[in-house]
Design a protein around this motif. Sequence first.
Motif, PDB file in Angstrom:
ATOM      1  N   ILE A  87       0.681  -1.740   0.155  1.00 10.39           N
ATOM      2  CA  ILE A  87      -0.068  -0.325  -0.283  1.00 10.39           C
ATOM      3  C   ILE A  87       0.749   0.767  -0.085  1.00 10.39           C
ATOM      4  O   ILE A  87       0.594   1.988   0.364  1.00 10.39           O
ATOM      5  CB  ILE A  87      -0.928   0.307   1.227  1.00 10.39           C
ATOM      6  CG1 ILE A  87      -0.304  -0.038   2.775  1.00 10.39           C
ATOM      7  CG2 ILE A  87      -2.175  -0.968   1.232  1.00 10.39           C
ATOM      8  CD1 ILE A  87      -0.953  -0.016   3.995  1.00 10.39           C
ATOM      9  N   GLY A  88       2.072   1.299  -0.550  1.00 10.91           N
ATOM     10  CA  GLY A  88       3.236   2.721  -0.215  1.00 10.91           C
ATOM     11  C   GLY A  88       3.557   2.900   0.367  1.00 10.91           C
ATOM     12  O   GLY A  88       3.522   4.011   0.736  1.00 10.91           O
ATOM     13  N   LEU A  89       3.457   2.237   1.876  1.00 12.51           N
ATOM     14  CA  LEU A  89       4.162   2.753   3.224  1.00 12.51           C
ATOM     15  C   LEU A  89       5.474   2.370   3.504  1.00 12.51           C
ATOM     16  O   LEU A  89       5.893   2.301   4.884  1.00 12.51           O
ATOM     17  CB  LEU A  89       2.713   2.142   4.421  1.00 12.51           C
ATOM     18  CG  LEU A  89       1.208   3.232   3.822  1.00 12.51           C
ATOM     19  CD1 LEU A  89       0.401   2.756   4.961  1.00 12.51           C
ATOM     20  CD2 LEU A  89       1.853   4.692   3.978  1.00 12.51           C
ATOM     21  N   THR A  90       6.300   1.883   2.695  1.00 11.21           N
ATOM     22  CA  THR A  90       7.444   1.789   3.190  1.00 11.21           C
ATOM     23  C   THR A  90       8.171   2.040   2.837  1.00 11.21           C
ATOM     24  O   THR A  90       7.647   3.000   1.581  1.00 11.21           O
ATOM     25  CB  THR A  90       8.130   0.437   2.200  1.00 11.21           C
ATOM     26  OG1 THR A  90       8.080   0.273   1.067  1.00 11.21           O
ATOM     27  CG2 THR A  90       6.672  -0.979   3.764  1.00 11.21           C
ATOM     28  N   ASP A  91       9.243   2.724   3.008  1.00  6.02           N
ATOM     29  CA  ASP A  91      11.020   3.500   2.695  1.00  6.02           C
ATOM     30  C   ASP A  91      11.834   2.355   2.064  1.00  6.02           C
ATOM     31  O   ASP A  91      13.086   2.447   3.460  1.00  6.02           O
ATOM     32  CB  ASP A  91      11.798   4.581   2.816  1.00  6.02           C
ATOM     33  CG  ASP A  91      12.785   5.321   2.076  1.00  6.02           C
ATOM     34  OD1 ASP A  91      12.801   5.133   1.233  1.00  6.02           O
ATOM     35  OD2 ASP A  91      12.476   6.636   2.896  1.00  6.02           O
ATOM     36  N   GLY A  92      12.285   1.972   1.319  1.00  7.16           N
ATOM     37  CA  GLY A  92      13.122   0.842   0.783  1.00  7.16           C
ATOM     38  C   GLY A  92      12.766  -0.708   1.576  1.00  7.16           C
ATOM     39  O   GLY A  92      11.759  -0.975   2.196  1.00  7.16           O
ATOM     40  N   ASN A  93      14.006  -0.542   2.889  1.00  5.75           N
ATOM     41  CA  ASN A  93      13.414  -1.954   3.894  1.00  5.75           C
ATOM     42  C   ASN A  93      12.765  -1.565   4.611  1.00  5.75           C
ATOM     43  O   ASN A  93      13.549  -2.203   5.981  1.00  5.75           O
ATOM     44  CB  ASN A  93      15.326  -2.201   3.368  1.00  5.75           C
ATOM     45  CG  ASN A  93      15.623  -3.688   2.393  1.00  5.75           C
ATOM     46  OD1 ASN A  93      14.501  -3.461   1.626  1.00  5.75           O
ATOM     47  ND2 ASN A  93      16.330  -3.821   2.093  1.00  5.75           N
TER      48      ASN A  93
END
Length: 246
Positions: free
Chosen positions: A165-171
Amino acid sequence: MPNPLVHKLECYVRLSDADRMCLADAVSPGRLVAARTDIIHEGDDPRAVNVILDGWACRYRQFANGRRQIVALLLPGDLCDPHVFLLDAMDHTIGAITPVLLGQITGARMQAMTARSPDLDLALHREALATAAMQREWTVSLGSRTGIERLAHLFCELHARLAAIGLTDGNTCPMPITQNDLGDAMGQTSVHINRTLQELRGLGLITLRSRRLTIHDPVALARLAHFDAAYLHLTAGSGATLAQRA
């Protein structure tokens, strides 16, 4: 901000513009629920479907002596059971872990949407099946995974769900839950959770700081956890509508 429910359902089925608008219109204006506040209680009459628009919540059962078992973590875009309005009473409690922006869809609106759109009906059924699959995997963790494997698996699962759902920043991803929450989800004490976190850090696999989790070696963490994201069903159907499948 994109509607997180639309974003979540499009992990399962590509929706038309009309379906997206229908979903957005169906969700009531959000109300803010304070952290550590119950959204709906066991025994309540569930007249509408609750939708997590922002923040984290959990499903849990609690004994009279205060012991609590968290049985699911709810993230932005998650429906708190799309068919719950068919029941006479809640069989568990849903509580806010962080401040939660909560929307609702009435039972009548949910039934009307799915009757009008085969793709929305398919998306909601796939979401419900994925939720059941996650529940099975949690049961496997509690029954068969070791303590460190359980926690590693939960971190892998949450990162995968947040990435979808697009709520990460890479790892790196948000991780606003406490060690007590983790213990209640993993069937362990907070002291045991603390030792397990230290072990994962010592292996160089994760950093957990300022309510954010960084997975330094996703492959090694997944191997340790016996994690296979297939049970999340996050991409099956995302490239085709029901009409295209026919």
